[in-house]
Design an enzyme around this catalytic site. Structure first.
Site, PDB file in Angstrom:
ATOM      1  N   GLU A  35     -24.643 -41.763  30.675  1.00  0.00           N
ATOM      2  CA  GLU A  35     -23.351 -42.008  29.758  1.00  0.00           C
ATOM      3  C   GLU A  35     -22.965 -43.410  30.434  1.00  0.00           C
ATOM      4  O   GLU A  35     -21.609 -43.671  30.204  1.00  0.00           O
ATOM      5  CB  GLU A  35     -22.422 -41.013  29.958  1.00  0.00           C
ATOM      6  CG  GLU A  35     -22.685 -39.560  29.464  1.00  0.00           C
ATOM      7  CD  GLU A  35     -23.122 -39.557  27.988  1.00  0.00           C
ATOM      8  OE1 GLU A  35     -22.349 -40.481  27.261  1.00  0.00           O
ATOM      9  OE2 GLU A  35     -23.830 -38.811  27.815  1.00  0.00           O
ATOM     10  N   GLY A  36     -23.597 -44.279  30.870  1.00  0.00           N
ATOM     11  CA  GLY A  36     -23.382 -45.801  30.973  1.00  0.00           C
ATOM     12  C   GLY A  36     -23.193 -46.002  32.474  1.00  0.00           C
ATOM     13  O   GLY A  36     -22.459 -45.652  33.233  1.00  0.00           O
ATOM     14  N   THR A  37     -24.040 -47.032  32.762  1.00  0.00           N
ATOM     15  CA  THR A  37     -24.194 -47.561  34.304  1.00  0.00           C
ATOM     16  C   THR A  37     -23.022 -48.393  34.708  1.00  0.00           C
ATOM     17  O   THR A  37     -22.437 -48.719  33.723  1.00  0.00           O
ATOM     18  CB  THR A  37     -25.664 -48.389  34.285  1.00  0.00           C
ATOM     19  OG1 THR A  37     -25.438 -49.627  33.609  1.00  0.00           O
ATOM     20  CG2 THR A  37     -26.908 -47.563  33.969  1.00  0.00           C
TER      21      THR A  37
ATOM     22  N   GLU B 206     -22.872 -51.427  35.500  1.00  0.00           N
ATOM     23  CA  GLU B 206     -22.850 -52.673  34.895  1.00  0.00           C
ATOM     24  C   GLU B 206     -22.467 -52.625  33.371  1.00  0.00           C
ATOM     25  O   GLU B 206     -21.669 -53.351  32.763  1.00  0.00           O
ATOM     26  CB  GLU B 206     -24.441 -53.161  34.902  1.00  0.00           C
ATOM     27  CG  GLU B 206     -24.738 -53.729  36.050  1.00  0.00           C
ATOM     28  CD  GLU B 206     -25.340 -52.482  36.873  1.00  0.00           C
ATOM     29  OE1 GLU B 206     -25.504 -51.225  36.524  1.00  0.00           O
ATOM     30  OE2 GLU B 206     -25.459 -52.719  38.131  1.00  0.00           O
TER      31      GLU B 206
ATOM     32  N   HIS C 156     -22.625 -34.993  58.885  1.00  0.00           N
ATOM     33  CA  HIS C 156     -23.278 -34.213  59.209  1.00  0.00           C
ATOM     34  C   HIS C 156     -24.569 -34.434  60.152  1.00  0.00           C
ATOM     35  O   HIS C 156     -25.209 -33.656  60.758  1.00  0.00           O
ATOM     36  CB  HIS C 156     -24.185 -33.598  58.066  1.00  0.00           C
ATOM     37  CG  HIS C 156     -23.234 -32.824  57.064  1.00  0.00           C
ATOM     38  ND1 HIS C 156     -22.195 -33.046  56.448  1.00  0.00           N
ATOM     39  CD2 HIS C 156     -23.341 -31.403  56.828  1.00  0.00           C
ATOM     40  CE1 HIS C 156     -21.592 -32.036  55.737  1.00  0.00           C
ATOM     41  NE2 HIS C 156     -22.083 -31.178  56.129  1.00  0.00           N
ATOM     42  N   GLY C 157     -24.682 -35.695  60.324  1.00  0.00           N
ATOM     43  CA  GLY C 157     -25.821 -36.377  61.093  1.00  0.00           C
ATOM     44  C   GLY C 157     -27.200 -35.935  60.601  1.00  0.00           C
ATOM     45  O   GLY C 157     -27.510 -35.847  59.638  1.00  0.00           O
TER      46      GLY C 157
HETATM   47  C1  LIG Z   1     -29.806 -37.086  34.773  1.00  0.00           C
HETATM   48  C2  LIG Z   1     -29.876 -38.276  33.678  1.00  0.00           C
HETATM   49  C3  LIG Z   1     -29.123 -37.742  32.272  1.00  0.00           C
HETATM   50  C4  LIG Z   1     -28.991 -38.373  31.186  1.00  0.00           C
HETATM   51  N1  LIG Z   1     -28.375 -37.934  30.103  1.00  0.00           N
HETATM   52  C5  LIG Z   1     -28.206 -38.611  28.745  1.00  0.00           C
HETATM   53  C6  LIG Z   1     -27.560 -37.647  27.910  1.00  0.00           C
HETATM   54  O1  LIG Z   1     -27.336 -36.711  28.150  1.00  0.00           O
HETATM   55  N2  LIG Z   1     -27.473 -38.467  26.630  1.00  0.00           N
HETATM   56  C7  LIG Z   1     -28.005 -40.006  26.840  1.00  0.00           C
HETATM   57  O2  LIG Z   1     -28.049 -40.509  25.439  1.00  0.00           O
HETATM   58  N3  LIG Z   1     -28.564 -40.451  27.604  1.00  0.00           N
HETATM   59  C8  LIG Z   1     -28.798 -39.871  28.919  1.00  0.00           C
HETATM   60  N4  LIG Z   1     -29.337 -40.406  29.977  1.00  0.00           N
HETATM   61  C9  LIG Z   1     -29.977 -41.752  29.699  1.00  0.00           C
HETATM   62  C10 LIG Z   1     -28.908 -42.841  30.461  1.00  0.00           C
HETATM   63  O3  LIG Z   1     -27.778 -43.075  29.582  1.00  0.00           O
HETATM   64  C11 LIG Z   1     -29.862 -44.159  30.425  1.00  0.00           C
HETATM   65  O4  LIG Z   1     -30.804 -43.718  31.627  1.00  0.00           O
HETATM   66  C12 LIG Z   1     -29.068 -45.310  31.049  1.00  0.00           C
HETATM   67  O5  LIG Z   1     -28.151 -45.675  29.824  1.00  0.00           O
HETATM   68  C13 LIG Z   1     -29.787 -46.541  31.441  1.00  0.00           C
HETATM   69  O6  LIG Z   1     -30.520 -46.725  30.369  1.00  0.00           O
HETATM   70  P1  LIG Z   1     -32.193 -47.055  30.707  1.00  0.00           P
HETATM   71  O7  LIG Z   1     -32.844 -46.050  31.669  1.00  0.00           O
HETATM   72  O8  LIG Z   1     -32.756 -47.392  29.481  1.00  0.00           O
HETATM   73  O9  LIG Z   1     -32.218 -48.409  31.803  1.00  0.00           O
HETATM   74  P2  LIG Z   1     -31.709 -50.022  31.163  1.00  0.00           P
HETATM   75  O10 LIG Z   1     -30.670 -49.813  29.980  1.00  0.00           O
HETATM   76  O11 LIG Z   1     -32.983 -50.464  31.036  1.00  0.00           O
HETATM   77  O12 LIG Z   1     -31.131 -50.207  32.663  1.00  0.00           O
HETATM   78  C14 LIG Z   1     -31.656 -50.726  33.616  1.00  0.00           C
HETATM   79  C15 LIG Z   1     -30.434 -51.321  34.634  1.00  0.00           C
HETATM   80  O13 LIG Z   1     -30.137 -52.615  34.065  1.00  0.00           O
HETATM   81  C16 LIG Z   1     -28.840 -52.634  33.756  1.00  0.00           C
HETATM   82  N5  LIG Z   1     -28.261 -53.169  32.622  1.00  0.00           N
HETATM   83  C17 LIG Z   1     -28.724 -52.924  31.310  1.00  0.00           C
HETATM   84  N6  LIG Z   1     -28.198 -53.435  30.445  1.00  0.00           N
HETATM   85  C18 LIG Z   1     -27.515 -54.487  30.931  1.00  0.00           C
HETATM   86  C19 LIG Z   1     -26.682 -55.657  30.811  1.00  0.00           C
HETATM   87  N7  LIG Z   1     -26.316 -56.036  29.452  1.00  0.00           N
HETATM   88  N8  LIG Z   1     -25.781 -56.173  31.798  1.00  0.00           N
HETATM   89  C20 LIG Z   1     -25.966 -55.917  33.154  1.00  0.00           C
HETATM   90  N9  LIG Z   1     -26.729 -54.977  33.395  1.00  0.00           N
HETATM   91  C21 LIG Z   1     -27.720 -54.368  32.602  1.00  0.00           C
HETATM   92  C22 LIG Z   1     -28.222 -51.390  34.179  1.00  0.00           C
HETATM   93  O14 LIG Z   1     -27.125 -51.274  34.444  1.00  0.00           O
HETATM   94  C23 LIG Z   1     -29.436 -50.793  34.871  1.00  0.00           C
HETATM   95  O15 LIG Z   1     -28.870 -50.920  36.443  1.00  0.00           O
HETATM   96  C24 LIG Z   1     -29.328 -39.744  31.064  1.00  0.00           C
HETATM   97  C25 LIG Z   1     -30.083 -40.403  32.311  1.00  0.00           C
HETATM   98  C26 LIG Z   1     -30.211 -39.719  33.391  1.00  0.00           C
HETATM   99  C27 LIG Z   1     -30.738 -40.219  34.646  1.00  0.00           C
END
Ligand SMILES: Cc1cc2nc3c(=O)[nH]c(=O)nc-3n(C[C@H](O)[C@H](O)[C@H](O)COP(=O)(O)OP(=O)(O)OC[C@H]3O[C@@H](n4cnc5c(N)ncnc54)[C@H](O)[C@@H]3O)c2cc1C
Length: 94
Positions: free
Chosen positions: A76-78, A80, A51-52
């Site tokens: 629902e789980g990053t 990592e 799209h530039g």
């Molecule tokens: C738009 C949105 C909707 C959401 N909806 C829901 C929902 O419906 N229900 C719900 O339960 N939650 C929900 N969440 C919360 C979401 O599940 C958490 O934000 C996410 O699990 C990350 O947790 P945290 O923010 O506490 O970060 P942290 O757990 O502190 O993580 C920060 C960073 O550290 C990394 N990290 C953490 N632990 C480890 C490890 N052991 N090894 C390596 N890396 C690690 C993570 O990958 C991340 O990059 C939502 C979040 C967003 C942004």
């Protein structure tokens, strides 16, 4: 981009199919979630390039997708966390 989307779709459908059989889908769901959410970012990034400068305007959906797609990784789980689940299953459960 089409390949990444298709691969994401197939991993997701495969996880759904395994679920239908009544088996655990921790591995399949984690793989689908990891790949689909990361490939979505790559696809949107490429779409931005296509799209530039227009990609930054609100006239096109792409600016919204660029912001939203990061959230697909987080909830629902990053990535990592998905990798931890996958590693545990691949290394110890198979
Ligand atoms: C738009 C949105 C909707 C959401 N909806 C829901 C929902 O419906 N229900 C719900 O339960 N939650 C929900 N969440 C919360 C979401 O599940 C958490 O934000 C996410 O699990 C990350 O947790 P945290 O923010 O506490 O970060 P942290 O757990 O502190 O993580 C920060 C960073 O550290 C990394 N990290 C953490 N632990 C480890 C490890 N052991 N090894 C390596 N890396 C690690 C993570 O990958 C991340 O990059 C939502 C979040 C967003 C942004």
């Amino acid at each position: 981009m089409a390949v990444e989307i298709e691969a994401s779709r197939r991993l997701t459908y495969y996880a759904a199919w395994v679920r239908e059989t009544g088996k655990s889908i921790i591995l399949e769901a984690a793989m689908a979630k990891l790949f689909a959410s990361e490939s979505a970012k790559r696809v949107v990034d490429k779409a931005m390039s296509v799209h530039g400068c227009y990609a930054y305007t609100k006239e096109f959906t792409i600016e919204r997708l660029y912001r939203d797609v990061k959230l697909g990784e987080l909830y629902e789980g990053t990535p990592e966390v998905q990798k931890i689940l996958i590693a545990a299953k691949v290394l110890y459960a198979r």
